[in-house]
Write an enzyme that holds these catalytic residues in place. Structure first.
Site, mmCIF file in Angstrom:
data_model
loop_
_atom_site.group_PDB
_atom_site.id
_atom_site.type_symbol
_atom_site.label_atom_id
_atom_site.label_comp_id
_atom_site.label_asym_id
_atom_site.label_seq_id
_atom_site.Cartn_x
_atom_site.Cartn_y
_atom_site.Cartn_z
ATOM 1 N N GLU A 1 43.116 40.039 42.708
ATOM 2 C CA GLU A 1 41.979 40.289 43.604
ATOM 3 C C GLU A 1 40.685 40.188 42.798
ATOM 4 O OE1 GLU A 1 40.314 43.874 46.506
ATOM 5 O OE2 GLU A 1 42.355 43.982 45.684
ATOM 6 N N ASP B 1 32.886 50.906 47.473
ATOM 7 C CA ASP B 1 33.276 51.044 46.072
ATOM 8 C C ASP B 1 32.727 52.316 45.447
ATOM 9 O OD1 ASP B 1 34.719 48.595 45.803
ATOM 10 O OD2 ASP B 1 32.816 47.536 45.879
#
Length: 253
Positions: free
Chosen positions: A49, A60
């Site tokens: 990824e 995030d």
């Protein structure tokens, strides 16, 4: 069948967990990034990824955000990512997945983005800030190029909503383990087993568990309910501390 599912199924056939490591493109620096990808690939990653750095990464945590902002400061953008992927197409055994946010993809141009994914050997995309209701135009652009939009579901996703995401889904289902941002955690919520079992009933593609995973024993209790593990913050932290991707992957083999 999408290459991501093929690679996860191959790992499962060997009695292994599918491993999906995450690194922001250009981390820890633009040259070493490609070497780290090679190490992840050699260590048996099923899917790699690659993060598309963005200035407002709302999903995030601090580790990934810090790394992504550094990559932006170093001049990493989608053009740089695709240039590097095209130059290395065919070198990776793992399937390749891009993860990020809609704004950079949209600004790049969906059709151009999808075509460059195909040219660079990318078979999947995660758009963390795009709900199901707004995903149709992205799927339509990706499909002719063999790129699948990976669904994100979690602890607060109802069975009915899972069914919407499952309709026509390819590659794998990314199950978010926490109600929060990415980052390392010592323990995972107790409800995961119940919700993973629900996702297993709804989806007919592999289930990958992510957010907060840093060591194999964390996912051991969920054997049979998940097919792959996604880890990013722990890997980034390991590299920041002077380690390598190969060293990080060793306990997972």
């Amino acid at each position: 069948m999408n290459p991501m599912q093929i690679k996860i199924d191959e790992a499962r056939a060997r009695g292994k967990m599918g491993l999906i490591p995450f690194l922001p493109a250009g981390f820890p620096d633009r040259e070493r990034f490609w070497k780290e990808l090679e190490q992840l690939d050699a260590a048996g990653a099923a899917v790699i990824e690659i993060g598309m750095p963005f200035s407002d990464p709302v999903a995030d945590g601090p580790v990934v955000e810090r790394a992504s902002l550094k990559c932006l400061d170093d001049g990493v953008n989608l053009a740089w990512i695709f240039e590097g992927l095209k130059a290395r197409k065919g070198r990776f055994r793992a399937a390749l997945l891009l993860m990020g946010y809609l704004n950079p993809v949209y600004q790049y141009g969906l059709d151009t983005f999808a075509a460059d994914c195909e040219a660079g050997g990318v078979s999947g995309l995660i758009v963390a800030d795009m709900p199901y209701e707004e995903s149709g135009f992205v799927k339509d652009a990706l499909k002719p190029h063999g790129v699948s939009l990976v669904p994100l579901v979690g602890l607060n996703t109802t069975r009915e909503r899972m069914a919407l995401y499952a309709d026509g889904a390819e590659g794998f289902c990314y199950f978010v383990s926490v109600l929060g941002t990415t980052g390392q955690r010592d323990a995972l919520p107790a409800r995961i087993k119940e919700k993973l079992a629900e996702a297993r009933e709804v989806f007919d593609i592999p289930i990958a568990l992510g957010f907060g995973i840093r060591r194999p024993e964390q996912v051991a209790p969920f054997a049979g309910l998940m097919d792959a593990a996604v880890f990013g913050s722990a890997l980034i932290g390991h590299i920041e501390a002077g380690g390598t991707s190969a060293e990080f992957m060793a306990p997972w083999e």
